[in-house]
Design a protein around this motif. Structure first.
Motif, PDB file in Angstrom:
ATOM      1  N   ASN A 230       0.779  -1.034   0.133  1.00  0.00           N
ATOM      2  CA  ASN A 230      -0.022   0.079   0.162  1.00  0.00           C
ATOM      3  C   ASN A 230       0.515   1.572   0.110  1.00  0.00           C
ATOM      4  O   ASN A 230       1.239   1.523   0.867  1.00  0.00           O
ATOM      5  N   PHE A 231       2.012   1.082  -1.200  1.00  0.00           N
ATOM      6  CA  PHE A 231       2.613   3.301  -0.957  1.00  0.00           C
ATOM      7  C   PHE A 231       1.836   4.136  -1.824  1.00  0.00           C
ATOM      8  O   PHE A 231       0.818   3.783  -2.769  1.00  0.00           O
ATOM      9  N   VAL A 251      10.508  -4.130 -17.044  1.00  0.00           N
ATOM     10  CA  VAL A 251      10.082  -2.660 -15.795  1.00  0.00           C
ATOM     11  C   VAL A 251      11.296  -3.102 -14.748  1.00  0.00           C
ATOM     12  O   VAL A 251      11.978  -3.721 -14.313  1.00  0.00           O
ATOM     13  N   LEU A 252      11.792  -1.351 -14.191  1.00  0.00           N
ATOM     14  CA  LEU A 252      12.359  -1.007 -13.443  1.00  0.00           C
ATOM     15  C   LEU A 252      11.475  -0.712 -12.467  1.00  0.00           C
ATOM     16  O   LEU A 252      11.531  -1.622 -10.737  1.00  0.00           O
ATOM     17  N   LEU A 253      10.522  -0.630 -12.180  1.00  0.00           N
ATOM     18  CA  LEU A 253       9.597   0.156 -11.215  1.00  0.00           C
ATOM     19  C   LEU A 253       7.876   0.442 -11.679  1.00  0.00           C
ATOM     20  O   LEU A 253       7.674   1.426 -12.340  1.00  0.00           O
ATOM     21  N   SER A 254       6.919   0.544 -11.103  1.00  0.00           N
ATOM     22  CA  SER A 254       5.726   0.675 -10.903  1.00  0.00           C
ATOM     23  C   SER A 254       4.478   0.983 -10.030  1.00  0.00           C
ATOM     24  O   SER A 254       5.171  -0.027  -9.352  1.00  0.00           O
ATOM     25  N   ILE A 255       3.920   1.776 -10.191  1.00  0.00           N
ATOM     26  CA  ILE A 255       2.228   2.011  -9.228  1.00  0.00           C
ATOM     27  C   ILE A 255       2.048   2.772 -10.080  1.00  0.00           C
ATOM     28  O   ILE A 255       1.684   3.243 -10.738  1.00  0.00           O
ATOM     29  N   PRO A 343      -0.041  -1.319  -4.684  1.00  0.00           N
ATOM     30  CA  PRO A 343       1.536  -2.210  -4.660  1.00  0.00           C
ATOM     31  C   PRO A 343       2.130  -1.254  -5.807  1.00  0.00           C
ATOM     32  O   PRO A 343       2.709  -0.826  -6.678  1.00  0.00           O
ATOM     33  N   LEU A 344       3.833  -0.963  -4.758  1.00  0.00           N
ATOM     34  CA  LEU A 344       4.987  -0.556  -5.694  1.00  0.00           C
ATOM     35  C   LEU A 344       5.791  -1.653  -5.880  1.00  0.00           C
ATOM     36  O   LEU A 344       6.271  -1.949  -5.111  1.00  0.00           O
ATOM     37  N   TYR A 345       5.616  -1.745  -7.797  1.00  0.00           N
ATOM     38  CA  TYR A 345       6.714  -3.510  -8.156  1.00  0.00           C
ATOM     39  C   TYR A 345       7.997  -2.892  -7.894  1.00  0.00           C
ATOM     40  O   TYR A 345       8.487  -1.551  -9.125  1.00  0.00           O
ATOM     41  N   ILE A 346       8.687  -3.915  -8.103  1.00  0.00           N
ATOM     42  CA  ILE A 346      10.512  -3.486  -8.308  1.00  0.00           C
ATOM     43  C   ILE A 346      10.543  -4.578  -8.981  1.00  0.00           C
ATOM     44  O   ILE A 346      10.293  -6.089  -8.869  1.00  0.00           O
TER      45      ILE A 346
END
Length: 397
Positions: A230-231, A251-255, A343-346
């Motif tokens: 829960n970013f 993908v490096l980062l995604s929200i 969610p903040l994905y890496i």
């Protein structure tokens, strides 16, 4: 704990000023695996339970030897429960130091203060003869203590970690132990090689080891991390990370909010680094860093990205190149009027997650280190979820 080192070296191609153009990605050969080595700590409760086929093993003359490797300051190498409650023998890494602890009628310990969480292999020998227990590490001076003749230990040992429950080890000891986040190889007992996944052992959630590694998390196939489930993405966010890869896209980062918008993302796409933001009107704003050659970023050297988003612009800086800006055509444009939570994905995202502003859904393949989000450097082990990530196991040739 196990922090990635802050040191940074610009990639070879950039430091040469791109005088020679690469003709393709720096393809890495298939990384070999270290024979007879087990990786612990990538999944919860990873361990091996080894049964010693000797009666009263711990009261006789014996020698146990193995090598270990870790970048983390705390981790269990092995522990043997006692036949009586509160008795045990264990060897652990604690605050980077190596400690052997015996608890029977009295508690005794031996310690080597050298920092051992340096990512190199270290050799350990524990030997027992005539009530003398000796600990030898690498080429350092051995330590010796006296132990009771009838030490009363079980003929088994837990290596690298512990099961979730069901051990005979005192709870006050268990709560202080951390699974080893690293590798153990070359286990020998009385000169005989012991297979940690063989017929006399039970391995759980363990992996394999690369012969040579450096600090950094290794992403392979469909690996990804959830930094935080829960970013909250507010008015300003600063991002920083380092990566090395042999792929053009990932993908490096995604929200992204549940409805696919608002969204913020950072990715590699066909040799470019692209940052994108969408305030919620499905009108994304992009900033990208192109290179003289699209193969610059896939040279399998470390590259650093620094990115900032605020409510008026996107800013992106790659290595030592000039900072690039993404500015809206409409001067009254604000990227994010409200807080986005998700969610903040890496390194990638599951198939069920919305794509948001990402152009690619390709999972990142390679290594990532020194992730800093909102001024906070969070270790991989402190993130909410890790999926198929090899901790502190960035393979090198």
């Amino acid at each position: 704990m196990g922090r990635d080192p802050p040191s940074y070296t610009a990639s070879a191609s950039l430091s040469r000023g791109l005088s020679t153009q690469p003709e393709g990605c720096q393809k890495v050969p298939y990384y070999s695996l270290e024979a007879g080595a087990l990786k612990f700590g990538d999944k919860p409760n990873s361990h091996t339970q080894l049964y010693l086929n000797f009666k009263k093993f711990w009261e006789k003359k014996y020698a146990i030897e193995f090598d270990f490797r870790t970048y983390y300051p705390n981790g269990l190498l092995f522990i043997t429960p006692g036949l009586r409650p509160k008795h045990y023998l264990m060897v652990v890494i604690r605050d980077g130091q190596l400690l052997l602890l015996v608890k029977s009628k009295v508690k005794k310990e031996m310690q080597f203060r050298t920092p051992f969480n340096d990512g190199n292999w270290h050799h350990v020998v524990i030997s027992h003869d005539e009530r003398k227990l000796t600990l030898l590490v690498d080429s350092q001076t051995p330590r010796t203590i006296k132990v009771p003749r009838k030490i009363g230990l079980a003929s088994m040992m837990y290596i690298g970690g512990l099961p979730e429950s069901g051990t005979l080890i005192p709870e006050q000891v268990v709560v202080k132990l951390e699974t080893l986040k690293g590798c153990i190889r070359g286990l020998r007992i009385n000169g005989n090689v012991y297979d940690m996944v063989g017929s006399t052992s039970r391995a759980y959630q363990v992996g394999q080891c690369f012969p040579n590694v450096e600090s950094g998390a290794y992403f392979q196939d469909e690996a990804y991390a959830i930094y935080k489930r829960n970013f909250e993405l507010g008015a300003v966010l600063e991002l920083q990370l380092e990566f090395r890869t042999s792929e053009l896209s990932g993908v490096l980062l995604s929200i992204t909010a549940p409805g696919n918008s608002p969204s913020l993302s950072l990715e590699l796409n066909n040799g470019k680094v692209i940052m994108s933001g969408d305030l919620g009107d499905n009108n994304p704003l992009y900033v990208e860093q192109r290179f003289t050659s699209p193969y610059t970023i896939c040279d399998n050297q470390w590259h650093r990205i620094q990115a900032v988003y605020n409510d008026e612009e996107l800013a992106l800086k790659v290595d030592e190149m000039d900072q690039k800006y993404g500015l809206p055509a409409n001067v009254n444009y604000h990227i994010m009027d409200s807080t986005v939570s998700g969610p903040l994905y890496i390194g990638g995202l599951p198939a069920s997650a919305p794509k948001g502003t990402l152009i690619t859904r390709d999972h990142f393949n390679g290594c990532i280190r020194n992730v800093m989000i909102g001024g906070e450097r969070r270790d991989w082990t402190d993130m909410d979820e890790l999926h198929n990530i090899h901790l502190s196991s960035c393979p090198v040739q």
